[in-house]
Scaffold this motif. Sequence first.
Motif: not given
Lengths: 440, 440
Positions: A215-224, A319-328, A351-359
């Motif tokens: 998932s994108l959330g998992m890939a974000v965790s790895e890149a972060v 909610d977190h931006g990534d799967f593993s909870g590393m992001t704000p 993606y599981h979420g949506m931009a805070p500004a758009l939300s």
Amino acid sequence: MTDQTPAVEAATTDSPALSAGQVPTSWYNIAADLPEPIPPHLHPGTKEPIVVDDLLGLFPRALAEQELSTQRWIEIPEAVRDVYASWRSTPLLRARRLEKALGTSSHIYLKYEGASPVGSHKPNSAVAQAYYNQQEGITKLTTETGAGQWGSSLAFAGALFGLDVEIWQVRASYESKPYRRHLMELYGGVVHSSPSELTEAGKAILANDPDTTGSLGMAVSEAVEVAVGDQAARYALGSVLNHVVLHQSVIGQEAIAQLEAAGEDGADIVFGCAGGGSNLGGLAFPFLRHVLSGDSSTKVVAAEPVACPSLTAGEYRYDHGDFSGMTPLLKMYTLGQDFVPDPIHAGGLRYHGMAPALSHVVHLGLADAVAIEQDAAFNAGILLARTEGLVPAPESTHALAAAFRHVSESSAEETVVIGLSGHGNLDLPAYGSFVENYPG
Amino acid sequence: MTDQTPAVEAATTDSPALSAGQVPTSWYNIAADLPEPIPPHLHPGTKEPIVVDDLLGLFPRALAEQELSTQRWIEIPEAVRDVYASWRSTPLLRARRLEKALGTSSHIYLKYEGASPVGSHKPNSAVAQAYYNQQEGITKLTTETGAGQWGSSLAFAGALFGLDVEIWQVRASYESKPYRRHLMELYGGVVHSSPSELTEAGKAILANDPDTTGSLGMAVSEAVEVAVGDQAARYALGSVLNHVVLHQSVIGQEAIAQLEAAGEDGADIVFGCAGGGSNLGGLAFPFLRHVLSGDSSTKVVAAEPVACPSLTAGEYRYDHGDFSGMTPLLKMYTLGQDFVPDPIHAGGLRYHGMAPALSHVVHLGLADAVAIEQDAAFNAGILLARTEGLVPAPESTHALAAAFRHVSESSAEETVVIGLSGHGNLDLPAYGSFVENYPG
């Protein structure tokens, strides 16, 4: 027969009106104009609103400041504008043959980001992010990608500014879309299937579910994780965050100027697809500026897939931006950080979420959201190809389908703008079964 | 910070100078200006010069007349110009980052036909051919295609003008490039692998060599056979013939106007890839008009693959345009009608002959030709991608490699125009091994 050289003339009066090479001078930040502030991002440890310094392990200072800025106009650096000028302004196309096929008297305009070298709107932010990182001495960027639009854009931008780019691509796409990997590698990027054995986050995910499609959330965790562990590296995100949406505001600014040059009195309604939200925000927020100032009543519609319906079926919460909870923690419409979309869904926007500004904008009632079935989306793309020739990205077909439904249900003569976030040349196999069963 | 809306401004002064939607009003026919006439096509039976009526089984009258015309300017019908305006004028890009990477003080401009909906220059003729056929009551077109650039362009044009399009694709490409077949089918085209069992020509070829990888000449034979046997059908050729080269002259006319608007005093040298010759002819012939009138001294260089070297290693003689000898005899540089290129060659440009108009121009010394090795071509494409972001078609990389060699061997400060016939998004796997071994 004449011996005089015939002229090169405008063939139609409603063709794209800005010359190529014309680029906005500033990005537009909707945070300056909203009646209530966008809820702040929260530190994942303290749960307090983050400050610029909290972000410096992830991003260079300039981008961290943009993330929290409420300044209305932020000047686009000249080096970024010069790169933009390679393909911007992108075309705003009056789609007369499409209008005829739909039997509508509305004026349909397509704002076509597929004209960028990489084939989507993503380089608008990738170029800016690469520039600021390079200015602050960073030598490597890490990122996630799904279908590969963002990964290829960042690899391209990294090549221009001399940065190494390492990309974690969602396994389902890595395996089914080899052309995008070739594109990332052509630009010099290094691509891994995610989850991977290269990170602690990836290893933990694989230990728990070795067959996950990712998932994108998992890939974000790895890149972060990799960026945070390397002083010379930073992380780059392709959507969701405020600074990314900010960079995309060139789209809407151009569209407004192009509509005016085409003789239209603004837009009645604007459609865009929404995955992480940067495409729609980039197109729509400059229109909403005029709504917020009382100068116009443009409606905005976000089109998302039924298979990943964060705006229409998600919860509006932190909610977190990534799967593993590393992001704000981000206040957003979300399906949950562990959401994994059905891999049968071919249309991107996963993606599981949506931009805070758009939300926030949707929550305030300044934009509507609709969920589109996959077959309706692809059929809309086929109709576009057979009338205007453009092959839209599967993502973009959601906006088309939403717009087609609107004009078929409305007898009003409106000015309709549809954002096409990219081309679908690398997604042609996904069209296959829909072409076979196309009712047209 | 300012509350005023910032302007949308030109970011650089040397960006493409024509607005999108600006389209030439006439096609330019070099036959009017050559010091000696182009040798006539000969009837395959009588060996006498053909007349318009000889061509009416293959083409509508308007195109047959254009094939034999010596009129300098032929007006582009308004319906064709309106379709062109969807993507024309195509960008003329000053490639400053590429110049820097090459260490040259020459000015390099890229005329980029990959900006068309189908991704190449081919629709310039496909749209015109579909229009004239529809005007004369034809309901179906047959054609050949190699990599699929032409087949997808004709399928697109057929969709716009309500014509059925049936395409014979060279087997080697049909099997190795599925994305192009998906694209042709997305536009509504029907695609067969060639040689096929659907025609007498195909059956005869397969009986003799069941494992043949096919050739454009074979596919032409099949498409011609089907068109000739159907009153409502005609054949459409994607290159080689005079009327096809004529339609492509929009490319060069735009480039000349764009150079002028960019402040250049014409071009010193123009590079284009040459397979059948329509891309290079379309770009270069409008420049040669000024050379023939004594107003300029622009040099023209045709770049072809070492694997299919008709101009540099072929004979200049009469030969058939197809494998089975059904087409008129054409005076051209040819490798022989039964030439089958090595399927290991991934770079397109696989036709056995060369446009009679371009062959004549080369024979008269008005253009040079160079043969490019495959690795040099792809390496040039990789450098372009990593500097300017554009992914050129493998065909187009031959022109890049020829131009790069020229500027590296020349200390002159020249204005160099490189024609990029299309994008390479559907050819990304072909880049793979060259990216792995890229020396840069």
